[in-house]
Design a protein around this motif. Structure first.
Motif, short mmCIF file in Angstrom:
data_model
loop_
_atom_site.label_atom_id
_atom_site.label_comp_id
_atom_site.label_asym_id
_atom_site.label_seq_id
_atom_site.Cartn_x
_atom_site.Cartn_y
_atom_site.Cartn_z
N ASN A 82 0.81 -1.22 0.00
CA ASN A 82 0.00 0.00 0.00
C ASN A 82 0.84 1.27 0.00
OD1 ASN A 82 -2.69 -0.95 -0.10
ND2 ASN A 82 -2.56 -1.56 2.03
N LEU A 83 2.14 1.15 -0.22
CA LEU A 83 3.01 2.33 -0.22
C LEU A 83 2.74 3.21 -1.43
CD1 LEU A 83 6.40 0.70 0.83
CD2 LEU A 83 4.96 2.20 2.21
N PRO A 84 3.00 4.51 -1.30
CA PRO A 84 2.87 5.40 -2.46
C PRO A 84 3.98 5.11 -3.48
CG PRO A 84 3.78 6.58 -0.59
CD PRO A 84 3.40 5.20 -0.10
N LEU A 85 4.03 5.85 -4.56
CA LEU A 85 5.02 5.60 -5.62
C LEU A 85 6.46 5.75 -5.13
CD1 LEU A 85 3.32 7.33 -8.66
CD2 LEU A 85 3.51 4.89 -8.16
N ALA A 86 6.69 6.64 -4.17
CA ALA A 86 8.01 6.83 -3.59
C ALA A 86 7.84 7.01 -2.08
CB ALA A 86 8.72 8.03 -4.19
N VAL A 87 8.84 6.56 -1.32
CA VAL A 87 8.75 6.65 0.14
C VAL A 87 9.95 7.42 0.68
CG1 VAL A 87 7.45 4.50 0.37
CG2 VAL A 87 9.95 4.43 0.49
N ASP A 88 9.82 7.87 1.92
CA ASP A 88 10.94 8.55 2.57
C ASP A 88 11.93 7.52 3.09
OD1 ASP A 88 9.74 7.48 4.82
OD2 ASP A 88 9.17 9.38 5.68
N LEU A 89 13.07 8.01 3.53
CA LEU A 89 14.13 7.11 3.96
C LEU A 89 13.75 6.32 5.21
CD1 LEU A 89 16.94 6.08 3.33
CD2 LEU A 89 17.85 7.86 4.81
N HIS A 90 12.99 6.92 6.11
CA HIS A 90 12.59 6.22 7.33
C HIS A 90 11.72 5.00 7.01
CE1 HIS A 90 14.05 9.09 10.44
NE2 HIS A 90 14.13 9.85 9.37
N THR A 91 10.82 5.15 6.05
CA THR A 91 9.98 4.03 5.65
C THR A 91 10.81 2.94 4.99
OG1 THR A 91 8.12 5.54 5.36
CG2 THR A 91 7.94 3.39 4.28
N ALA A 92 11.73 3.33 4.12
CA ALA A 92 12.60 2.35 3.46
C ALA A 92 13.46 1.63 4.49
CB ALA A 92 13.48 3.04 2.42
N ALA A 93 13.94 2.36 5.49
CA ALA A 93 14.75 1.73 6.54
C ALA A 93 13.91 0.68 7.29
CB ALA A 93 15.27 2.79 7.51
N ARG A 94 12.66 1.02 7.60
CA ARG A 94 11.75 0.05 8.25
C ARG A 94 11.60 -1.20 7.39
NH1 ARG A 94 6.06 1.88 9.21
NH2 ARG A 94 5.84 -0.24 9.93
N VAL B 279 16.36 -1.83 9.31
CA VAL B 279 17.52 -1.12 9.87
C VAL B 279 17.04 0.22 10.44
CG1 VAL B 279 19.17 -2.19 8.30
CG2 VAL B 279 18.15 0.00 7.68
N CYS B 280 17.83 0.78 11.32
CA CYS B 280 17.46 2.08 11.88
C CYS B 280 17.80 3.17 10.86
CB CYS B 280 18.17 2.33 13.20
SG CYS B 280 19.94 2.61 13.06
N PRO B 281 17.13 4.32 10.93
CA PRO B 281 17.38 5.39 9.96
C PRO B 281 18.85 5.84 9.93
CG PRO B 281 15.35 5.82 11.12
CD PRO B 281 15.99 4.64 11.80
N ALA B 282 19.52 5.85 11.07
CA ALA B 282 20.93 6.25 11.09
C ALA B 282 21.77 5.31 10.24
CB ALA B 282 21.45 6.29 12.53
N THR B 283 21.49 4.03 10.30
CA THR B 283 22.21 3.05 9.48
C THR B 283 21.89 3.27 8.01
OG1 THR B 283 22.21 1.42 11.26
CG2 THR B 283 22.56 0.58 9.04
N ALA B 284 20.63 3.58 7.70
CA ALA B 284 20.24 3.85 6.32
C ALA B 284 21.00 5.05 5.77
CB ALA B 284 18.73 4.07 6.23
N TYR B 285 21.10 6.14 6.55
CA TYR B 285 21.86 7.31 6.11
C TYR B 285 23.33 6.95 5.88
CZ TYR B 285 18.06 10.61 6.98
OH TYR B 285 16.87 11.29 6.92
N LYS B 286 23.88 6.15 6.76
CA LYS B 286 25.29 5.74 6.63
C LYS B 286 25.48 4.93 5.35
CE LYS B 286 28.97 3.24 9.00
NZ LYS B 286 29.34 2.47 10.19
N LEU B 287 24.57 4.00 5.08
CA LEU B 287 24.67 3.19 3.87
C LEU B 287 24.58 4.04 2.62
CD1 LEU B 287 22.48 0.13 4.94
CD2 LEU B 287 24.97 0.17 4.61
N GLN C 198 26.11 2.17 -0.39
CA GLN C 198 25.78 0.76 -0.23
C GLN C 198 24.32 0.51 0.14
OE1 GLN C 198 28.56 -0.67 2.69
NE2 GLN C 198 30.29 -0.56 1.29
N PHE C 199 23.47 1.51 -0.01
CA PHE C 199 22.05 1.28 0.28
C PHE C 199 21.54 0.24 -0.71
CE2 PHE C 199 17.52 2.32 0.73
CZ PHE C 199 17.44 2.33 2.12
N PRO C 200 20.69 -0.69 -0.28
CA PRO C 200 20.30 -1.82 -1.13
C PRO C 200 19.53 -1.48 -2.41
CG PRO C 200 19.65 -2.19 1.15
CD PRO C 200 20.16 -0.80 1.06
N CYS C 201 19.09 -0.24 -2.57
CA CYS C 201 18.39 0.13 -3.81
C CYS C 201 18.70 1.59 -4.12
CB CYS C 201 16.89 -0.10 -3.68
SG CYS C 201 16.07 0.90 -2.45
N PRO C 202 18.45 2.01 -5.36
CA PRO C 202 18.72 3.41 -5.73
C PRO C 202 17.91 4.39 -4.88
CG PRO C 202 18.37 2.07 -7.68
CD PRO C 202 18.00 1.21 -6.50
#
Length: 102
Positions: free
Chosen positions: A16-28, A32-40, A45-49
């Motif tokens: 049910n996600l919209p066409l694009a999501v914020d980083l916090h949602t992608a981290a969920r 992973v926690c948002p801090a780890t997502a920012y680091k990746l 090395q984030f798992p997707c573009p």
């Protein structure tokens, strides 16, 4: 990667996600926690573009789901939930009586 202490996205939430999501949602979604997502992202090395829009990161949902190994989306997430409930009921009905009660 450090596990997120918050809840992960369920399948129905993911579909049910919209066409694009914020980083916090992608981290969920990746657990992973948002801090780890920012680091990746900083390490490339984030798992997707990831798209940078102004001062925010946005992740296209189709790329997020593909990175999670989900290639096809059901037409409606409600259909998915109904299918899971049907499968669970069907599985319980095929168990011997002693197992079906537990």
């Amino acid at each position: 990667m450090k596990q997120n202490s918050g809840s992960r996205l369920s399948f129905s939430e993911a579909f049910n996600l919209p066409l694009a999501v914020d980083l916090h949602t992608a981290a969920r979604a990746f657990g992973v926690c948002p801090a780890t997502a920012y680091k990746l992202i900083r390490l490339g090395q984030f798992p997707c573009p990831v798209l940078r829009v102004g001062g925010c990161y946005r992740i296209p949902t189709s790329l997020l789901l593909r990175a999670l190994g989900i290639e096809e989306r059901p037409i409606y997430a409600v259909d998915l939930e109904a299918g899971v409930e049907y499968a669970a009921r069907s599985h319980r009905s095929h168990l011997p009586r002693t197992e079906a009660r537990t």
